[in-house]
Enzyme design. Structure first.
Site, PDB file in Angstrom:
ATOM      1  N   GLU A  29     -28.596  26.626   3.533  1.00  0.00           N
ATOM      2  CA  GLU A  29     -28.977  26.026   2.251  1.00  0.00           C
ATOM      3  C   GLU A  29     -30.358  25.376   2.374  1.00  0.00           C
ATOM      4  OE1 GLU A  29     -25.629  23.398   1.650  1.00  0.00           O
ATOM      5  OE2 GLU A  29     -24.271  25.088   1.943  1.00  0.00           O
ATOM      6  N   SER A  59     -22.349  27.517   0.151  1.00  0.00           N
ATOM      7  CA  SER A  59     -21.018  27.972   0.553  1.00  0.00           C
ATOM      8  C   SER A  59     -20.988  28.016   2.075  1.00  0.00           C
ATOM      9  CB  SER A  59     -20.749  29.367  -0.022  1.00  0.00           C
ATOM     10  OG  SER A  59     -19.575  29.912   0.550  1.00  0.00           O
ATOM     11  N   GLU A  60     -20.416  26.988   2.657  1.00  0.00           N
ATOM     12  CA  GLU A  60     -20.432  26.911   4.126  1.00  0.00           C
ATOM     13  C   GLU A  60     -19.612  28.031   4.745  1.00  0.00           C
ATOM     14  OE1 GLU A  60     -20.226  24.256   2.166  1.00  0.00           O
ATOM     15  OE2 GLU A  60     -22.119  23.279   2.679  1.00  0.00           O
ATOM     16  N   GLN A  82     -25.997  22.056   6.362  1.00  0.00           N
ATOM     17  CA  GLN A  82     -26.956  20.983   6.066  1.00  0.00           C
ATOM     18  C   GLN A  82     -26.587  19.646   6.723  1.00  0.00           C
ATOM     19  OE1 GLN A  82     -28.132  19.962   1.790  1.00  0.00           O
ATOM     20  NE2 GLN A  82     -29.643  21.424   2.507  1.00  0.00           N
ATOM     21  N   PHE A  83     -25.321  19.308   6.715  1.00  0.00           N
ATOM     22  CA  PHE A  83     -24.806  18.134   7.427  1.00  0.00           C
ATOM     23  C   PHE A  83     -23.501  18.535   8.101  1.00  0.00           C
ATOM     24  CE2 PHE A  83     -27.586  16.233   4.342  1.00  0.00           C
ATOM     25  CZ  PHE A  83     -28.127  15.128   4.972  1.00  0.00           C
ATOM     26  N   ALA A  84     -23.285  18.039   9.320  1.00  0.00           N
ATOM     27  CA  ALA A  84     -22.031  18.349  10.016  1.00  0.00           C
ATOM     28  C   ALA A  84     -20.838  17.934   9.158  1.00  0.00           C
ATOM     29  CB  ALA A  84     -21.995  17.636  11.367  1.00  0.00           C
ATOM     30  N   ASP A  85     -21.033  16.906   8.334  1.00  0.00           N
ATOM     31  CA  ASP A  85     -19.986  16.434   7.433  1.00  0.00           C
ATOM     32  C   ASP A  85     -19.521  17.519   6.461  1.00  0.00           C
ATOM     33  OD1 ASP A  85     -20.857  13.090   7.497  1.00  0.00           O
ATOM     34  OD2 ASP A  85     -22.293  14.624   8.074  1.00  0.00           O
ATOM     35  N   TYR A  86     -20.336  18.556   6.287  1.00  0.00           N
ATOM     36  CA  TYR A  86     -20.000  19.612   5.329  1.00  0.00           C
ATOM     37  C   TYR A  86     -19.598  20.915   5.999  1.00  0.00           C
ATOM     38  CZ  TYR A  86     -22.210  16.297   2.203  1.00  0.00           C
ATOM     39  OH  TYR A  86     -22.534  15.165   1.515  1.00  0.00           O
ATOM     40  N   PRO A  89     -15.506  23.343   5.086  1.00  0.00           N
ATOM     41  CA  PRO A  89     -15.163  24.610   4.424  1.00  0.00           C
ATOM     42  C   PRO A  89     -15.365  25.828   5.336  1.00  0.00           C
ATOM     43  CG  PRO A  89     -16.513  23.255   2.983  1.00  0.00           C
ATOM     44  CD  PRO A  89     -16.523  22.593   4.338  1.00  0.00           C
ATOM     45  N   HIS A 129     -22.607  11.689   5.455  1.00  0.00           N
ATOM     46  CA  HIS A 129     -23.884  12.082   6.070  1.00  0.00           C
ATOM     47  C   HIS A 129     -24.016  11.433   7.445  1.00  0.00           C
ATOM     48  CE1 HIS A 129     -24.436  12.580   1.731  1.00  0.00           C
ATOM     49  NE2 HIS A 129     -25.291  13.528   2.018  1.00  0.00           N
TER      50      HIS A 129
END
Lengths: 337, 410
Positions: A29, A59-60, A82-86, A89, A129
């Site tokens: 992304e 869309s991870e 973009q962030f490990a937090d995401y 999925p 984040h």
């Protein structure tokens, strides 16, 4: 030798890899035209074209799933979450597909893929984040898990990861992107310039996966850590005057057990230290390994210093983050025990 | 729409349940030959009607009619019938082997043989299928040795996957058959990535994604359609709508959407709906989509309309959730019988040749089974080494696995 921030080092690693091997593709992304929200892929699309470095839909699981298919074809995708937090999925694709591709197909299909994700807190990133989900990957057989703590290592480890035949989760402590951070949030931010590990060769080199680095030699206690906490540990050792030996694991899986045991056998004491939450964190694995392999050398219990077992808060950032004061106090307690 | 004070949740139910009379009146079946054949480079927008119809070639009498007829030579059609018969015979033997305890598990294709068998004939060497667990026809029609399939099902010492994988989760790179995963839907987006890779490398290979009606609800289905559409990947997105996801009727996954094919339209992907029990139609539609992909025309979505005539798996009893005789009432009939009738009508086949072919195929399957069983079955004879358990987790075995292998005493 050029000086690089961690961002520049990571970008340079992808640049070098894309130059050397036209099978390396980079996407995620905002990774293409814009060059990434952290600038890690800046200029790559201009240099290598839109089919080598491109933007992806939000869309991870799509990003990672597509990368797995590309790797099966014979490419070497280096993709960004973009962030490990995401990454959640994509967790199904990472754990059930990428990690097991070689095993379940009896190496007919493999997954030489790198998934980069900015990780860690200390930036007022709040709950989504700031997370450090490494234990969710170290529990997965078939993955490799890497966390650099300096620009030099970031570049060498990322090139090694891209060249590795197995899927690698590459966790980049975003707090270290622009400069080392020792947890003293009340002091001005230091840039990487001037730090010895900011001298990064321009061209190709690797830091091998699976090898820890002893970043500070000491005799009193071993601190086993990685990422931002390497710098926090160093500050705590200086400030308490406790002669700690600091091991930067660099690769969490596969683990350099030899480096850990060698040090603990020498010092007789061990602290494991990470930002991630305590319970079932990677520190639990480290503590268990140390007591298994160094039981008769230990002069006290293995101590775990970690994030609290809460979601990562916003306003309470510095009460949550295991800074030099908390680490220093734990060191003192260990030495008195 | 009635006005209520309170909200109520809509939970779709199939028209009939066990004990009821089967009812497929909701399935609209157009006449064979009645659906138009757009040019292979047609815009998705210009063919929206095809997502709501059913492309059929063989009519009630067994004649091949309409614009989709004629994609195969006589010899190829005969070969196609043999492939379907082989898959059916293979299923029968493996079902029996499971009942005899020679393997733990099996999944049959009964009623769906045309789809994977015909589709495979539209592909070329180098193309890659990303199948589910119910497309073994891709292997049969692709010439993969049955004995290797059986070795996998038996997890014996000749198992190409070294006993690591559940039965029927085959992997055959040499035959364009991607490693089947137990996790549903995951391979759909991987197929798109593979196709993107082929396009990035300016290759000539295309890929085929496979999913069932139930798994279209998985998020990876959605991801796959987004990526396929965005990057115009050379991929054929197959949905096998066999009406059932274990016990769940297709309406639970489909919801208010008219058809599964219609889902493609929202992504700008041309969508075709085909009679999945019509070998000739499946082949013609697959060929259309393959040609389109090869000419850089991007993805096509195909909904294969069929019926899962058998149990979901050897661990399933469909009489607990649907009428026993429902498969007989399925209006699109049986794919093997329909192609047999077509060939017979044209004088290319006969009852006698069919019986003879059945006997030959049964003998081939039994011979393969004997050879496989010489290597062992799940609980008897040769089995993969426990050492194999530790291999291939990584390219090179890391120290901790070496330690564990030593602990395991292997």
């Amino acid at each position: 030798m050029p000086r690089m921030t961690m961002i520049e080092a990571i970008r340079s690693a992808m640049d070098v890899s894309m130059e050397r091997d036209d099978r390396v593709v980079v996407f995620g992304e905002d990774v293409g035209y814009f060059g990434g929200v952290f600038r890690c892929t800046q200029g790559l699309q201009q240099k290598y074209g839109r089919t080598r470095c491109f933007d992806a839909p939000i869309s991870e699981s799509g990003i990672v799933g597509a990368a797995i298919g590309m790797a099966a074809y014979g490419l070497k995708p280096c993709v960004e979450i973009q962030f490990a937090d995401y990454m959640y999925p994509a967790y199904d694709q990472l754990t059930q597909e990428a990690a097991r591709m070689r095993y379940r197909s009896n190496h007919q299909f493999t997954c030489p893929m790198v998934v980069r994700m900015p990780t860690g807190g200390g930036i007022f990133g709040g709950q989504t984040h700031s997370q450090s989900p490494e234990a969710l990957f170290t529990h997965v057989c078939g993955l490799k898990v890497v966390v650099p703590s300096t620009p030099y290592d970031a570049k060498g480890l990322l090139i090694a990861s891209i060249e590795d035949p197995d899927p690698v989760i590459f966790l980049e402590p975003k707090r270290l992107y622009n400069g080392p951070f020792d947890g003293h949030h009340d002091r001005p931010v230091t840039p990487w310039a001037g730090h010895p590990a900011a001298d990064v060769p321009e061209g190709h080199f690797v830091v091998p996966l699976g090898e820890a680095a002893t970043v500070r030699e000491g005799s009193a206690v071993t601190i086993v850590t990685y990422g931002t906490m390497v710098h926090v540990a160093a500050a705590a050792a200086e400030e308490t005057g406790i002669d700690a030996e600091i091991i930067d694991l660099r690769t969490l899986l596969p683990l350099d057990l030899e480096a850990i045991t060698r040090s603990v056998r020498k010092t007789g004491r061990c602290m494991v230290l990470h930002e991630a939450t305590l319970t079932s964190g990677f520190g639990g694995e480290l503590a268990a390994l140390v007591q298994e392999h160094c039981f008769y050398n230990l002069e006290g219990p293995v101590v775990r210093v970690a994030g609290w077992d809460t979601p990562y808060p916003h306003a309470q950032e510095w009460d949550y983050f295991p800074g030099p004061a908390r680490v220093g106090q734990a060191l003192k307690d260990m030495m008195e025990a | 729409m009635p006005m209520n004070d309170r909200l109520s949740l809509h939970v779709p139910e199939p028209e009939v349940r066990p004990g009821d009379k089967p009812d497929f009146s909701r399935v609209e079946i157009p006449e064979a030959g009645s659906v138009r054949r757009p040019p292979e480079d047609a815009e998705a927008e210009s063919m929206r009607d095809l997502a709501y119809s059913i492309i059929r070639v063989m009519n009630r009498d067994g004649e091949a009619v309409g614009p989709w007829a004629g994609s195969l030579s006589d010899d190829e059609i005969i070969e196609g019938l043999r492939h379907m018969m082989t898959l059916r015979a293979f299923d029968q033997r493996m079902l029996m082997a499971q009942r005899q305890g020679k393997t733990s598990f099996y999944m049959q294709h009964l009623g769906e043989e045309a789809i994977s068998c015909a589709f495979q004939k539209a592909l070329k060497p180098g193309d890659m299928n990303f199948p589910t667990y119910r497309q073994a026809g891709l292997l049969i029609a692709g010439g993969y040795p049955m004995v290797d399939m059986m070795n996998q099902i038996y997890s014996n010492d000749a198992d190409p996957l070294k006993g690591r994988q559940l039965p029927v989760l085959y992997s055959a790179r040499s035959h364009g058959f991607f490693s089947v995963s137990g996790n549903l839907g995951t391979q759909y987006i991987q197929a798109v990535g593979w196709a993107m890779a082929s396009a990035i490398r300016q290759g000539t290979e295309i890929s085929a994604a496979w999913i069932g009606d139930g798994s279209t609800a998985a998020s990876d289905f959605h991801a796959a359609l987004v990526f396929a559409s965005t990057y115009r990947a050379p991929v054929i997105l197959n949905i096998v709508n066999n009406q059932w996801a274990i016990s769940t009727f297709q309406g639970i996954a489909r919801g208010g959407s008219g058809t599964f094919a219609a889902r493609g339209l929202g992504f700008g992907i041309p969508a075709l709906r085909v009679d999945g029990n019509d070998y000739l139609a499946v082949h013609a539609v697959s060929q259309w989509a393959a040609n389109r992909a090869r000419r850089n025309g991007g993805p096509t979505l195909i909904e294969h309309v069929t019926y899962r005539a058998g149990a979901h798996s050897t661990s399933d009893d469909p009489s607990a959730y649907r009428p026993k005789e429902e498969s007989n009432a399925w209006p699109l009939g049986d794919p093997v019988l329909r192609l047999k009738n077509h060939l017979t009508l044209r004088g290319l086949w006969s009852e006698e040749r069919h019986r003879q072919a059945e006997a030959e195929i049964r003998a081939e399957v039994i011979a393969a089974q004997k050879e496989a069983e010489r290597h062992g079955t799940l609980h008897a004879g040769g089995k993969p080494s426990a050492r194999d358990m530790f291999e291939d987790v990584y390219a090179e075995m890391p120290a901790h696995l070496k330690r564990q292998r030593q602990q395991a005493g292997v």
